[in-house]
Design a protein around this motif. Structure first.
Motif, short mmCIF file in Angstrom:
data_model
loop_
_atom_site.label_atom_id
_atom_site.label_comp_id
_atom_site.label_asym_id
_atom_site.label_seq_id
_atom_site.Cartn_x
_atom_site.Cartn_y
_atom_site.Cartn_z
N VAL A 38 51.76 74.11 16.51
CA VAL A 38 52.72 73.35 15.70
C VAL A 38 54.14 73.81 15.99
O VAL A 38 54.43 75.00 16.01
CB VAL A 38 52.41 73.53 14.20
N SER A 39 55.03 72.83 16.22
CA SER A 39 56.45 73.12 16.37
C SER A 39 57.18 72.93 15.05
O SER A 39 57.93 73.79 14.62
CB SER A 39 57.09 72.21 17.42
N TYR A 40 56.97 71.78 14.42
CA TYR A 40 57.57 71.52 13.11
C TYR A 40 56.83 70.41 12.40
O TYR A 40 56.01 69.71 12.99
CB TYR A 40 59.07 71.22 13.20
N GLN A 41 57.13 70.26 11.11
CA GLN A 41 56.45 69.29 10.26
C GLN A 41 57.49 68.50 9.47
O GLN A 41 58.49 69.05 9.02
CB GLN A 41 55.51 70.01 9.31
N ILE A 42 57.22 67.20 9.29
CA ILE A 42 58.06 66.34 8.45
C ILE A 42 57.16 65.68 7.42
O ILE A 42 56.11 65.13 7.77
CB ILE A 42 58.76 65.26 9.31
N ASN A 43 57.56 65.73 6.16
CA ASN A 43 56.80 65.03 5.12
C ASN A 43 57.16 63.55 5.16
O ASN A 43 58.33 63.19 5.29
CB ASN A 43 57.11 65.61 3.74
N CYS A 44 56.17 62.70 5.05
CA CYS A 44 56.37 61.26 5.10
C CYS A 44 56.87 60.78 3.74
O CYS A 44 56.12 60.77 2.77
CB CYS A 44 55.07 60.57 5.48
N SER A 47 55.13 57.60 2.45
CA SER A 47 53.67 57.74 2.41
C SER A 47 53.37 59.06 1.72
O SER A 47 53.22 60.09 2.38
CB SER A 47 53.08 57.74 3.82
N PRO A 48 53.29 59.07 0.39
CA PRO A 48 53.16 60.33 -0.35
C PRO A 48 51.94 61.15 0.08
O PRO A 48 50.85 60.62 0.24
CB PRO A 48 53.00 59.88 -1.80
N GLY A 49 52.18 62.43 0.30
CA GLY A 49 51.11 63.35 0.65
C GLY A 49 50.86 63.51 2.14
O GLY A 49 50.25 64.47 2.56
N LEU A 50 51.33 62.58 2.95
CA LEU A 50 51.08 62.66 4.39
C LEU A 50 52.13 63.51 5.08
O LEU A 50 53.27 63.59 4.64
CB LEU A 50 51.06 61.26 5.02
N SER A 51 51.73 64.13 6.19
CA SER A 51 52.64 64.94 6.99
C SER A 51 52.58 64.52 8.44
O SER A 51 51.51 64.26 8.98
CB SER A 51 52.28 66.42 6.88
N ALA A 102 50.26 56.04 10.29
CA ALA A 102 50.20 56.10 8.83
C ALA A 102 51.44 56.68 8.18
O ALA A 102 51.59 56.59 6.98
CB ALA A 102 48.98 56.92 8.41
N CYS A 103 52.32 57.29 8.94
CA CYS A 103 53.48 57.97 8.36
C CYS A 103 54.69 57.05 8.35
O CYS A 103 55.14 56.58 9.40
CB CYS A 103 53.79 59.24 9.15
N TRP A 104 55.21 56.82 7.16
CA TRP A 104 56.41 56.01 6.99
C TRP A 104 57.49 56.87 6.33
O TRP A 104 57.22 57.60 5.38
CB TRP A 104 56.11 54.80 6.11
N VAL A 105 58.71 56.78 6.86
CA VAL A 105 59.83 57.54 6.30
C VAL A 105 60.94 56.59 5.89
O VAL A 105 61.07 55.49 6.42
CB VAL A 105 60.37 58.58 7.30
#
Length: 127
Positions: A38-44, A47-51, A102-105
């Motif tokens: 893993v390099s980094y993570q963004i919360n969606c 889309s609540p709960g998804l990363s 599935a990830c929407w920002v």
């Protein structure tokens, strides 16, 4: 000697059938293997709960490695190992559904999809 030869042939045939059966079973589920750091993570945000997790490198089961994102969903992803999902520098290994977006920002007032390689189905991490 003849019985030993028959036993070896029978064992080879049975093990060959088991291996073919296992590979077709994986093909029927649509799951593909992956692994990476893993390099980094963004919360969606839409889309609540998804990363959305970026891996460098990302191994997709072939001879070539890439860099890219995968989606983690606490609702559909089974966790194994040390449960350190999305922590930078941690190895992740598992299966994924290819092509799932599935990830929407949120961008200004709109929600846009973040492209990803796929949705994690099962994943384990190191400590």
């Amino acid at each position: 000697m003849r019985n030993q030869f028959k036993s070896i042939v029978l064992l080879s045939v049975v093990s060959g059938l088991l291996l073919v059966g296992a590979s077709t079973a994986q093909a029927q589920t649509g799951l593909l293997p992956f692994g990476g750091i893993v390099s980094y993570q963004i919360n969606c945000s839409c889309s609540p709960g998804l990363s959305w997790i970026w891996f460098t490198p990302l191994y997709l089961g072939g001879p070539i490695n890439i860099t890219g994102p995968m989606i983690y969903s606490p609702f559909s992803t089974i966790l194994y190992g040390y449960y350190m999902i999305g922590v930078p520098g941690k190895w992740h290994l598992g299966d994924y559904y290819p092509g799932v977006q599935a990830c929407w920002v949120k961008v200004y007032k709109f929600c846009v999809p973040l492209p990803a390689v796929g949705l994690m189905s099962k994943v384990g991490t190191n400590y």
